[in-house]
Write a protein that holds these residues in place. Sequence first.
Motif, short mmCIF file in Angstrom:
data_model
loop_
_atom_site.label_atom_id
_atom_site.label_comp_id
_atom_site.label_asym_id
_atom_site.label_seq_id
_atom_site.Cartn_x
_atom_site.Cartn_y
_atom_site.Cartn_z
N GLU A 1 34.15 34.47 49.52
CA GLU A 1 35.27 34.38 50.45
C GLU A 1 35.04 33.23 51.42
O GLU A 1 33.93 32.72 51.57
CB GLU A 1 35.42 35.70 51.20
CG GLU A 1 35.78 36.87 50.29
CD GLU A 1 35.91 38.17 51.06
OE1 GLU A 1 35.59 38.18 52.27
OE2 GLU A 1 36.31 39.17 50.45
N HIS B 1 43.49 34.21 46.12
CA HIS B 1 42.48 35.19 46.53
C HIS B 1 41.67 34.73 47.74
O HIS B 1 40.76 35.44 48.17
CB HIS B 1 41.52 35.48 45.37
CG HIS B 1 42.20 36.06 44.16
ND1 HIS B 1 42.63 35.28 43.10
CD2 HIS B 1 42.54 37.33 43.85
CE1 HIS B 1 43.19 36.05 42.19
NE2 HIS B 1 43.16 37.30 42.62
N GLU B 2 41.99 33.53 48.25
CA GLU B 2 41.29 32.96 49.41
C GLU B 2 39.78 32.95 49.17
O GLU B 2 38.99 33.46 49.97
CB GLU B 2 41.64 33.72 50.69
CG GLU B 2 43.11 33.58 51.08
CD GLU B 2 43.41 34.16 52.44
OE1 GLU B 2 42.57 34.95 52.94
OE2 GLU B 2 44.44 33.82 53.02
N ARG B 3 39.40 32.35 48.06
CA ARG B 3 37.99 32.26 47.69
C ARG B 3 37.66 30.84 47.25
O ARG B 3 38.54 30.09 46.82
CB ARG B 3 37.67 33.23 46.54
CG ARG B 3 37.79 34.69 46.92
CD ARG B 3 37.68 35.59 45.71
NE ARG B 3 36.37 35.56 45.11
CZ ARG B 3 35.35 36.33 45.51
NH1 ARG B 3 35.51 37.17 46.50
NH2 ARG B 3 34.18 36.27 44.91
#
Length: 481
Positions: A109, A89-91
């Motif tokens: 993020e 989730h690129e978090r």
Amino acid sequence: MSQNGFKDLTDTESLSSVDLTAIRRRIADLEKLENEQQRTQKVQKALYRIAEASISSTGIEELFVTLHRIVSELMYARNFYISFYDADHERISWPYFVDEFDRAPGPRELKKGLTEYVLFSGKSILVSNEGYQAMVIKGRIEAILEAPEYWLGVPLKDQAKAFGVLAVQSYNKNIGYTEEDKELLTFVSHHIAVALLRKQAEEALQESRVKLEHLSSQMDQFSRAAMSIMFINDQQIIFDKISSAIVEYSDYGRVIISMFKNTYPYREILGFGGVDEETVDTLRKVEMSKEWYNDVLIKGERIGPLSYYIPHTMKYILNQRATVYGEGAGTGNEDAWHPEDNLFVIMNNKKGELIGVISVDDSKSGSRPTEETVRPLEIFSGLISQIILLNKEEEERQKLEAQLIQAHKMESIGILAGGIAHDFNNILSIILGNAEMAMEDTPNWNPVHENIEEIRTATLRARDIVTRLLSFSRESELEKQ
């Protein structure tokens, strides 16, 4: 000269002959060696405790606290955090965060921060406040409100790939970190990463076991519920029991079971649970066609073979008049169920055509649907599909039986009509023959002649009716053959 005959080292003459610089250097070397030995012992002890904690801690939260305590014994760590990177989730999240001034941040993020800088460079970094400001000016990182005086961060790696960052920071100008601290924390971080990965794997395995046990129990409960309705003839009772079972045993607190039909409003609500009667009565009046559902399902996220998830970010594709939402606000966690999320489990016929939908929402666990959580619903979907198809087959059978009974009735009527018509035709032939003879014997001017003519005309009409009856009887015989 001392009494024992040896020179006293405190004597000025003796001191002048001793290399004081060499002595001081030797003492300094010994002190350094002792400090290094103590430091080595501390590190070895820390590594042992890290390995021990990875085994003995009851959960990853306890492991975080222990790791913080261990690092605090090696360097200043009043402000300490561990962050993890979610590549899917690129978090970034901060499962453990202790700070004098800031609260633990929620998952967010990616942006240009020191944490991301260490994470993607894969290298440890030590910066002072001046160095931090220089990085901001160069555009390497973004400025924050409370910048520390010193910040030391090291990557946590799984083999060569960083999955997180461990950082310590100081807001006190008089308390900083050295390159030795950087090397030490980098060395220790390898062992910390191994401990964290091990604990994560253990917890994932335990969570998997719990899920499997829960799923097994859930499947058993659903099987019992399915068995309990096998011998029930009342269709409404069946769907009421299915709805209750879904609400009681599945992860969802609300359910509406619908079947499509060809007349307005193109769907029929068969059963529901966790929804009040007034809401359901309103939903019954809203047009919801099979074609509309097909369009929505194509845009949704497929979870299982028959399940489609519509997150709240896509709620605009739904018919708001026909959608039931939960209460409250979302947590902001993408893995959590949002009150405005919806899940549809479809029902198909033998040809794979859509015949109905199970709509559920209000997740009890607060989690997004997974293949495991929707599996029991899909099993019930198959059961409901079978019930619907069996009911349709029963309706078709009853319709055919009614047609067959009607055909038998018509056949019987035809046979009866044929017999009656044949006998009646014989009677009419006698009447017609006598009427014609009477007309020949009666002059035209005689009023009786006109009456006999009417008898003859009526007899001819009756013979036409008999002819049609005989024709109907013959058609019935042909159909029978």
